[in-house]
Scaffold this active site. Sequence first.
Site, PDB file in Angstrom:
ATOM      1  CG  ASP A   1      43.638  51.241  46.610  1.00  0.00           C
ATOM      2  OD1 ASP A   1      42.591  51.370  47.261  1.00  0.00           O
ATOM      3  OD2 ASP A   1      43.657  50.894  45.409  1.00  0.00           O
TER       4      ASP A   1
ATOM      5  NE  ARG B   1      39.206  49.265  50.265  1.00  0.00           N
ATOM      6  CZ  ARG B   1      39.797  49.890  49.243  1.00  0.00           C
ATOM      7  NH1 ARG B   1      41.037  49.599  48.889  1.00  0.00           N
ATOM      8  NH2 ARG B   1      39.159  50.810  48.565  1.00  0.00           N
TER       9      ARG B   1
HETATM   10  P1  FDA Z   1      42.025  34.749  50.441  1.00  0.00           P
HETATM   11  O1  FDA Z   1      42.528  35.004  49.056  1.00  0.00           O
HETATM   12  O2  FDA Z   1      42.995  34.526  51.553  1.00  0.00           O
HETATM   13  O3  FDA Z   1      41.002  33.557  50.358  1.00  0.00           O
HETATM   14  C1  FDA Z   1      40.535  32.911  51.541  1.00  0.00           C
HETATM   15  C2  FDA Z   1      39.606  31.797  51.165  1.00  0.00           C
HETATM   16  O4  FDA Z   1      38.407  32.340  50.574  1.00  0.00           O
HETATM   17  C3  FDA Z   1      40.141  30.841  50.105  1.00  0.00           C
HETATM   18  O5  FDA Z   1      40.950  29.862  50.669  1.00  0.00           O
HETATM   19  C4  FDA Z   1      38.862  30.304  49.498  1.00  0.00           C
HETATM   20  O6  FDA Z   1      38.295  29.330  50.337  1.00  0.00           O
HETATM   21  C5  FDA Z   1      37.961  31.526  49.495  1.00  0.00           C
HETATM   22  N1  FDA Z   1      38.056  32.287  48.236  1.00  0.00           N
HETATM   23  C6  FDA Z   1      38.776  33.398  48.000  1.00  0.00           C
HETATM   24  N2  FDA Z   1      38.620  33.842  46.750  1.00  0.00           N
HETATM   25  C7  FDA Z   1      37.767  32.991  46.169  1.00  0.00           C
HETATM   26  C8  FDA Z   1      37.192  32.902  44.863  1.00  0.00           C
HETATM   27  N3  FDA Z   1      37.484  33.805  43.900  1.00  0.00           N
HETATM   28  N4  FDA Z   1      36.339  31.873  44.605  1.00  0.00           N
HETATM   29  C9  FDA Z   1      36.049  30.953  45.556  1.00  0.00           C
HETATM   30  N5  FDA Z   1      36.567  30.985  46.817  1.00  0.00           N
HETATM   31  C10 FDA Z   1      37.402  31.984  47.107  1.00  0.00           C
HETATM   32  N6  FDA Z   1      45.377  44.704  49.305  1.00  0.00           N
HETATM   33  C11 FDA Z   1      46.332  45.629  49.580  1.00  0.00           C
HETATM   34  O7  FDA Z   1      47.465  45.257  49.889  1.00  0.00           O
HETATM   35  N7  FDA Z   1      46.025  46.969  49.510  1.00  0.00           N
HETATM   36  C12 FDA Z   1      44.781  47.412  49.195  1.00  0.00           C
HETATM   37  O8  FDA Z   1      44.563  48.618  49.161  1.00  0.00           O
HETATM   38  C13 FDA Z   1      43.763  46.434  48.918  1.00  0.00           C
HETATM   39  N8  FDA Z   1      42.496  46.816  48.590  1.00  0.00           N
HETATM   40  C14 FDA Z   1      41.515  45.844  48.449  1.00  0.00           C
HETATM   41  C15 FDA Z   1      40.182  46.207  48.227  1.00  0.00           C
HETATM   42  C16 FDA Z   1      39.191  45.233  48.182  1.00  0.00           C
HETATM   43  C17 FDA Z   1      37.752  45.637  47.970  1.00  0.00           C
HETATM   44  C18 FDA Z   1      39.533  43.847  48.339  1.00  0.00           C
HETATM   45  C19 FDA Z   1      38.471  42.765  48.324  1.00  0.00           C
HETATM   46  C20 FDA Z   1      40.836  43.491  48.504  1.00  0.00           C
HETATM   47  C21 FDA Z   1      41.844  44.466  48.536  1.00  0.00           C
HETATM   48  N9  FDA Z   1      43.176  44.098  48.699  1.00  0.00           N
HETATM   49  C22 FDA Z   1      44.106  45.079  48.973  1.00  0.00           C
HETATM   50  C23 FDA Z   1      43.595  42.692  48.490  1.00  0.00           C
HETATM   51  C24 FDA Z   1      43.689  41.921  49.790  1.00  0.00           C
HETATM   52  O9  FDA Z   1      44.774  42.376  50.553  1.00  0.00           O
HETATM   53  C25 FDA Z   1      43.869  40.419  49.526  1.00  0.00           C
HETATM   54  O10 FDA Z   1      45.087  40.229  48.858  1.00  0.00           O
HETATM   55  C26 FDA Z   1      42.770  39.785  48.689  1.00  0.00           C
HETATM   56  O11 FDA Z   1      41.512  40.265  49.044  1.00  0.00           O
HETATM   57  C27 FDA Z   1      42.793  38.236  48.867  1.00  0.00           C
HETATM   58  O12 FDA Z   1      42.525  37.874  50.179  1.00  0.00           O
HETATM   59  P2  FDA Z   1      41.052  37.455  50.687  1.00  0.00           P
HETATM   60  O13 FDA Z   1      40.862  38.125  52.009  1.00  0.00           O
HETATM   61  O14 FDA Z   1      40.039  37.840  49.675  1.00  0.00           O
HETATM   62  O15 FDA Z   1      41.030  35.914  50.892  1.00  0.00           O
END
Ligand code: FDA
Length: 304
Positions: free
Chosen positions: A133, A181
């Site tokens: 990670d 990733r």
């Molecule tokens: P974001 O949170 O920006 O959401 C975008 C949009 O998607 C929202 O506005 C909404 O419309 C929709 N949405 C999101 N979540 C929702 C929910 N629960 N319900 C409904 N709608 C929703 N970070 C890091 O720094 N180091 C790492 O090693 C990792 N590893 C990692 C592994 C995996 C498998 C994942 C999924 C994530 C990580 N992360 C991570 C975290 C990553 O950097 C990030 O902070 C989170 O995934 C949040 O960003 P998103 O891309 O999910 O969308």
Amino acid sequence: MIEKISRNFFLHVSKNILLNKAAKRWGLRLGASQVVAGDCIEQMVSKVKELNKDGFVCTLDNLGEFVMSKEEAVAATEQIIQTLEAISKNKLNSQLSVKLTQLGIDIDRKFCVQNMYRILNTAKKYQIFVTIDMEDYSHCELTLDVLAELRKTYNNVGTVIQAYLFRSVQDVKNLKGIPLRLVKGAYKESNNVAYQDKRLIDENLLELIKIHLLSKSYTAIATHDHQLIDRVKKIVEENEISPDQFEFQMLYGFRNELQQQLLSEGYRVRVYVPFGTDWFAYYMRRLAERPQNITFALRGFFSK
Ligand code: FDA
């Protein structure tokens, strides 16, 4: 504005060492059990078996950060090795995720690399892939250096690149051929090193995904963002990327209906499954990302 304050609050709390230590004694509280798959190997195994039965593949994270002594780092290494043994013994379809801070990188780099060698030896024996990670910016260069060192001996290890960092396009180009990733990034970083605007982060993530896919490298697209996922599906289709070259990843307990939908459309979906007693920092970062997740915490709080 409120979103920004709440994000900063939860990110600040996530780093509080006293609260992290205290939370280990509380058991899974405040709704954490919705996003953490139990506090021991037995509970995790039963959750992963269910996920595998439904068609999901997994990656396991034996939670732990803020390791201050070599003893704690060795204990974390032993626990991770036990997790690998459990994957093999229970025939789980799962990879492993680790954090270098948990393995002592802040104490002694060489010692941390030795712990990684032990983990990768066991993982190789069971043919399990390990993702390191990515943590906050102060660990980024160090993590990439350690990865380069480990890759000289092992090909079952990769890492994570964060789209909010300015440096990431170059990093992804340098890591051509290595399974990565790709994520938006979960930590609070300064505007000297990271984009702060959500739209710029989203566009950069798409750019990283394109670069890695088009260089024929294995790409894990880790996001809950349905709009971004739709755009990735188009990129994959337009460029005739083989389904064997990529997967979607989401966190345990998040957007279950979207996970299910992708699976039914025939995509490979890997669920990141955190477990263990050291859940506090992980859970606070999830609350920071999406204040709506606070409903988990409130429900958990009132149901105790
Ligand atoms: P974001 O949170 O920006 O959401 C975008 C949009 O998607 C929202 O506005 C909404 O419309 C929709 N949405 C999101 N979540 C929702 C929910 N629960 N319900 C409904 N709608 C929703 N970070 C890091 O720094 N180091 C790492 O090693 C990792 N590893 C990692 C592994 C995996 C498998 C994942 C999924 C994530 C990580 N992360 C991570 C975290 C990553 O950097 C990030 O902070 C989170 O995934 C949040 O960003 P998103 O891309 O999910 O969308």
